[in-house]
Design a protein around this motif. Sequence first.
Motif, PDB file in Angstrom:
ATOM      1  N   SER A  25     -18.622  -3.955  -0.231  1.00  0.00           N
ATOM      2  CA  SER A  25     -18.885  -4.528  -1.544  1.00  0.00           C
ATOM      3  C   SER A  25     -17.767  -4.082  -2.486  1.00  0.00           C
ATOM      4  CB  SER A  25     -20.229  -4.044  -2.079  1.00  0.00           C
ATOM      5  OG  SER A  25     -20.181  -2.646  -2.358  1.00  0.00           O
ATOM      6  N   GLU A  26     -17.633  -4.753  -3.628  1.00  0.00           N
ATOM      7  CA  GLU A  26     -16.597  -4.374  -4.588  1.00  0.00           C
ATOM      8  C   GLU A  26     -16.807  -2.953  -5.100  1.00  0.00           C
ATOM      9  OE1 GLU A  26     -15.876  -7.030  -7.762  1.00  0.00           O
ATOM     10  OE2 GLU A  26     -15.673  -8.811  -6.486  1.00  0.00           O
ATOM     11  N   THR A  27     -18.084  -2.565  -5.268  1.00  0.00           N
ATOM     12  CA  THR A  27     -18.383  -1.215  -5.756  1.00  0.00           C
ATOM     13  C   THR A  27     -17.959  -0.168  -4.737  1.00  0.00           C
ATOM     14  OG1 THR A  27     -20.256  -2.029  -7.042  1.00  0.00           O
ATOM     15  CG2 THR A  27     -20.194   0.343  -6.547  1.00  0.00           C
ATOM     16  N   ASP A  28     -18.317  -0.399  -3.460  1.00  0.00           N
ATOM     17  CA  ASP A  28     -17.937   0.552  -2.410  1.00  0.00           C
ATOM     18  C   ASP A  28     -16.428   0.621  -2.242  1.00  0.00           C
ATOM     19  OD1 ASP A  28     -20.576   1.148  -1.978  1.00  0.00           O
ATOM     20  OD2 ASP A  28     -20.802  -0.215  -0.253  1.00  0.00           O
ATOM     21  N   LEU A  63      -4.212   6.677   6.000  1.00  0.00           N
ATOM     22  CA  LEU A  63      -4.910   6.696   4.705  1.00  0.00           C
ATOM     23  C   LEU A  63      -4.175   5.815   3.685  1.00  0.00           C
ATOM     24  CD1 LEU A  63      -5.808  10.493   4.294  1.00  0.00           C
ATOM     25  CD2 LEU A  63      -7.218   8.657   5.241  1.00  0.00           C
ATOM     26  N   PHE A  64      -2.861   5.904   3.693  1.00  0.00           N
ATOM     27  CA  PHE A  64      -2.065   5.126   2.750  1.00  0.00           C
ATOM     28  C   PHE A  64      -2.243   3.629   3.017  1.00  0.00           C
ATOM     29  CE2 PHE A  64       1.686   3.487   0.648  1.00  0.00           C
ATOM     30  CZ  PHE A  64       1.881   4.357  -0.414  1.00  0.00           C
ATOM     31  N   ALA A  65      -2.202   3.254   4.283  1.00  0.00           N
ATOM     32  CA  ALA A  65      -2.364   1.845   4.636  1.00  0.00           C
ATOM     33  C   ALA A  65      -3.753   1.339   4.243  1.00  0.00           C
ATOM     34  CB  ALA A  65      -2.137   1.654   6.141  1.00  0.00           C
ATOM     35  N   ARG A  66      -4.781   2.186   4.406  1.00  0.00           N
ATOM     36  CA  ARG A  66      -6.142   1.791   4.020  1.00  0.00           C
ATOM     37  C   ARG A  66      -6.217   1.530   2.517  1.00  0.00           C
ATOM     38  NH1 ARG A  66     -10.862  -0.578   5.584  1.00  0.00           N
ATOM     39  NH2 ARG A  66     -12.691   0.357   4.544  1.00  0.00           N
ATOM     40  N   GLU A  71      -6.652  -2.164  -2.168  1.00  0.00           N
ATOM     41  CA  GLU A  71      -6.114  -2.638  -3.441  1.00  0.00           C
ATOM     42  C   GLU A  71      -5.735  -4.112  -3.372  1.00  0.00           C
ATOM     43  OE1 GLU A  71      -4.295   1.505  -5.335  1.00  0.00           O
ATOM     44  OE2 GLU A  71      -2.935   0.091  -4.353  1.00  0.00           O
ATOM     45  N   ALA A  72      -5.216  -4.525  -2.220  1.00  0.00           N
ATOM     46  CA  ALA A  72      -4.823  -5.925  -2.079  1.00  0.00           C
ATOM     47  C   ALA A  72      -6.039  -6.845  -1.987  1.00  0.00           C
ATOM     48  CB  ALA A  72      -3.934  -6.087  -0.850  1.00  0.00           C
ATOM     49  N   GLU A  73      -7.034  -6.443  -1.211  1.00  0.00           N
ATOM     50  CA  GLU A  73      -8.198  -7.301  -0.979  1.00  0.00           C
ATOM     51  C   GLU A  73      -9.068  -7.436  -2.224  1.00  0.00           C
ATOM     52  OE1 GLU A  73     -10.780  -9.809   1.095  1.00  0.00           O
ATOM     53  OE2 GLU A  73      -8.807  -9.040   1.694  1.00  0.00           O
ATOM     54  N   PHE A  74      -9.216  -6.339  -2.986  1.00  0.00           N
ATOM     55  CA  PHE A  74     -10.128  -6.357  -4.133  1.00  0.00           C
ATOM     56  C   PHE A  74      -9.395  -6.295  -5.483  1.00  0.00           C
ATOM     57  CE2 PHE A  74     -12.643  -4.851  -0.573  1.00  0.00           C
ATOM     58  CZ  PHE A  74     -13.841  -5.552  -0.712  1.00  0.00           C
ATOM     59  N   ASN A  75      -8.101  -6.468  -5.448  1.00  0.00           N
ATOM     60  CA  ASN A  75      -7.290  -6.456  -6.672  1.00  0.00           C
ATOM     61  C   ASN A  75      -7.519  -5.165  -7.458  1.00  0.00           C
ATOM     62  OD1 ASN A  75      -5.430  -7.518  -8.513  1.00  0.00           O
ATOM     63  ND2 ASN A  75      -7.026  -8.493  -9.740  1.00  0.00           N
ATOM     64  N   LEU A  76      -7.367  -4.024  -6.780  1.00  0.00           N
ATOM     65  CA  LEU A  76      -7.675  -2.723  -7.368  1.00  0.00           C
ATOM     66  C   LEU A  76      -6.435  -1.907  -7.729  1.00  0.00           C
ATOM     67  CD1 LEU A  76     -10.567  -1.647  -4.950  1.00  0.00           C
ATOM     68  CD2 LEU A  76     -10.797  -2.440  -7.316  1.00  0.00           C
ATOM     69  N   ALA A  77      -5.239  -2.490  -7.563  1.00  0.00           N
ATOM     70  CA  ALA A  77      -4.015  -1.714  -7.791  1.00  0.00           C
ATOM     71  C   ALA A  77      -3.947  -1.206  -9.230  1.00  0.00           C
ATOM     72  CB  ALA A  77      -2.796  -2.569  -7.482  1.00  0.00           C
TER      73      ALA A  77
END
Length: 699
Positions: A25-28, A63-66, A71-77
């Motif tokens: 989920s976006e929250t997780d 860890l870095f790749a995760r 960030e890419a999938e959920f636009n979290l950058a």
Amino acid sequence: MSRVDESNPYLRDPPTEFESVEELSETDAAEQAQQLRAAIREHDHRYYVEADPLIADRVYDLLFARLQDLEAEFNLAERDSPTQRVGGQPVDELQTVEHTAPMLSIEQSGEAEDVREFDERVRRELGDEGMDPAGYVCEPKFDGISLEAVYEEGRLVRAATRGDGREGDDVTAQVRAIPSVPQRLRGEYPDFLAVRGEVFMPKDGFREHNRQRIERGKEPFANPRNATAGTIRQLDPSVVASRPLDCFFYGIMAYEDADRERPETQWAELDAFRSWGFHVDDLAEHVDNIEAAIDYRDELMERREDLNYEIDGVVIKVNDIAACEMLGNTSRATRSAFAYKFPARTEITGITDIVVQVGRTGRMTPVALLEPVQVGGVTVSRATLHNPGEIESLGVDVGDTVRVLRAGDVIPYIDEVVDAASDSTFAFPDHCPVCESPVERDGPLAFCTGGLACQSQVDRAIEHYVSRGGLDIEGLGPERISQLREAKLVDSLADLYGLDREALADLEGWGDKSAENLLAEIDAAREPPLDSFLTALSIPEVGSATATALAREFGSLAAVIHAEPDELEAVDDVGPIVAEKIRDFFDSEENRAALDGLLAAGVDPQSVDIAETAADLAGLTFVFTGSLSVARSDAQDLVEAHGANATGSVSGNTDYLVIGESPGQRKQDDAADNDVPVLDEAEFVDLLADHGIEWPPES
């Protein structure tokens, strides 16, 4: 102390298998990304600052790749996410920013007596005020690039090079890519903090980076400082991230906090730096008196070659901050610190060969290949001989034993012949070693006359043609040009305009999108301004100012090509020698063939309306500072289009200083010193209106 909660699952023995991002989920996802960022920052600090990693490199990479995936999938950058160290957006150009406080230099000498005189002055002036220096803090004098880093609420918001001491280049995006520079501070940090540091390239990283450059057919950097300077000014942060830069911090420039006082001594500042997460050199020492400081310098000089970074002396600073403030500064230097320099390095070695390099404008530079020798911990295998006149002056030849010095303790050069192998002097070639064209002497200098028929000149001419100083074609840096040359896609300037999308997309590191972007950039450069085109052609002695003057005088490319020497000499800044260089360039069959190829490829330099540029603001010189309602470069282009000059510094020849928001203080001071009128933007607009010029300029 670490700001990471020890319960963070990615800190110690982290999991390396993750559920699919599609199942989160976006929250997780946001929670996991936040934990990963905190953990990765801690791992970066442990690895790059403390040299005490908690996890293996392979685990870190997972860890870095995760985090990148989340960030890419959920636009979290986030701007200060660790992932931005390698994925920061390129900048169009380096902007000038004013420092929070002047970045002053310090007095320096290689003589112990000068150091003792410094101590006597300090103690005399402080004694008059009933103060004591509280000893001295001694640190290595790092041979790198000075940097200001500014933090607000613990977050890095700006970084700038030293520049002229009052203003420097904004290199925030580049500095974010240096792993040892914290993007967020640790511990109990102040609300606002500006610190001074030194960016450098470690010796081992420099050697490995140069090896890779040579393997790719690129020119190696001369020394770690040059490599650092060239890297920190890269417009693409990913290039900075790919090179092994590091940074030591050592001084507070500005400090603001409602609850915590600034440290009272230099030594306490270094301790505070460590607690905030900065990389601090462990060789710093607190000594009681100047003789101990002199001993520190002598001991460090003995250890110099064993260090993994270049130093050229030590810095001796009054420890007590209040005493430093009382001693004050001169216009250019702080009076509470002194640099005790090391003597220049010298070595004696033999010359195995002398080779000649051909530059962009045909200038030929001889280089001596040396028996490899350690000079200050760096293996020197070549040294510049500058020009044929230098060879003749030294009387140097292959086989001679020579003394090698390092100019400014940096660039190797031959100082003298210690033992000549024969009575001969190296015979400079009569023909270019690359294209066999005749060599032309101009005093002590030598030039290949092959022009753009010489492949060595073509290599560098292409780099200049597409650079910011030329037509500013983005996406074509030296490495990509080398790749195109090796793939036989570009053999001339005209070939740039015939590049094939599929051929580009098939190259390593390319793809359809990057190929399309480059072709669009090249296509946009088919109708360049005349002055930009003249600058891009690499005509000897013709830089941007001369090119602009030529464009204004003649109006069209054809008129410049056919101009007689006396007509050229009538142009501002063009004397007999420059006129001859311009005439020789266009008279060369090889250069004309290259130029005809560009025109045949559809390049159409835009003519200038001579009547328009000759009027309006002719004879006036403007300097701009601060932020205007339009880009400062647009304002400069506007006044130049109407006959004025736009320069970067104020002098007695300046007619107006135009100031916007947050203007540079130095330019205002220079304007006052030279009685130069200062206009704000509204007054500038009124001046333009008086000359019938509309504002703002068309974009």
